[in-house]
Design a protein around this motif. Sequence first.
Motif, short mmCIF file in Angstrom:
data_model
loop_
_atom_site.label_atom_id
_atom_site.label_comp_id
_atom_site.label_asym_id
_atom_site.label_seq_id
_atom_site.Cartn_x
_atom_site.Cartn_y
_atom_site.Cartn_z
N PHE A 136 19.46 80.11 20.01
CA PHE A 136 18.59 79.45 20.98
C PHE A 136 18.93 77.97 21.09
O PHE A 136 19.08 77.42 22.19
CB PHE A 136 17.12 79.64 20.57
CG PHE A 136 16.15 78.81 21.35
CD1 PHE A 136 16.04 78.93 22.73
CD2 PHE A 136 15.33 77.89 20.70
CE1 PHE A 136 15.14 78.15 23.45
CE2 PHE A 136 14.44 77.10 21.41
CZ PHE A 136 14.34 77.24 22.79
N PHE A 149 13.42 80.45 28.45
CA PHE A 149 12.15 81.14 28.21
C PHE A 149 11.96 82.29 29.20
O PHE A 149 11.61 83.40 28.81
CB PHE A 149 10.97 80.17 28.31
CG PHE A 149 9.64 80.85 28.27
CD1 PHE A 149 9.11 81.31 27.08
CD2 PHE A 149 8.92 81.07 29.44
CE1 PHE A 149 7.89 81.98 27.05
CE2 PHE A 149 7.71 81.73 29.43
CZ PHE A 149 7.18 82.19 28.22
N LEU A 203 4.30 86.01 25.02
CA LEU A 203 5.07 85.37 26.09
C LEU A 203 4.19 85.06 27.29
O LEU A 203 4.30 83.99 27.91
CB LEU A 203 6.23 86.28 26.53
CG LEU A 203 7.36 86.45 25.51
CD1 LEU A 203 8.28 87.60 25.92
CD2 LEU A 203 8.16 85.16 25.38
N ILE A 223 8.84 78.08 21.30
CA ILE A 223 9.79 79.20 21.29
C ILE A 223 10.31 79.43 19.87
O ILE A 223 10.46 80.59 19.43
CB ILE A 223 10.95 78.95 22.27
CG1 ILE A 223 10.43 78.94 23.72
CG2 ILE A 223 12.03 80.03 22.12
CD1 ILE A 223 11.46 78.55 24.75
#
Length: 230
Positions: A136, A149, A203, A223
């Motif tokens: 990430f 995202f 989410l 995140i």
Amino acid sequence: MITIIHGTDSAASRKYFLDLKQKSKDSVLINGQTVTITDLVQAFEGGGLFSESKSFFIEQLLSKKKKSRDLTQLIDYVINNSFENNIYLWEEGELTKPTLNNFKNPIIKLFKLPQTLFQFLENIKPGKSRELISLFHQTIESADAEMVFFMIVRQVRLLLGLSEIVSNPIDEIKRMAPWQHQKVQSQADAFEIQDLKILYSKLFAIEKGMKTGTLTSPLITTIDLLLLDI
């Protein structure tokens, strides 16, 4: 002059296309998905605003399915009118070399997503938190965290769609090649269905917080914490 704007990073390419349009005086926006040769002739040669304009912005002329003969006619017309006009073509995905070869010496603006993004999405599985966080952070060195995202959201939707028996699967699943379907199915099988639903709920909550400005931490930190819980 013809400028072709395309690539896997459609958000960045789209922004570039619209920014150019905004800076151009008397620009004309043309829907390439539905445009006919008659529409193009009217736009380039018609009276009033169109006759004064020298900048034409055409969306999705090349990547949407059209009859071969119709597309050839449209491309030929665009090329023939590119000597006196600035023509910008925007395509949502990355075009193939044969498609680009229809044009002689266009300006090419290619926007590609970082390769680590796809590695990151494919590794969203239980027990891989440390690897996910590393991938990430490599990805956001060259990509926007908000875009990453929403790619996570899309991937989890795919996994949910393959984990449940649904009579009408989402379009992305329908369009998958067999090898893609098998790959994502294997990823979905690594989850318990209830865990996937919980992940999707988290989410959804993050997305709501982004839209309402109520996230309690910066998005990157949020995140990171999400990935730790997978």
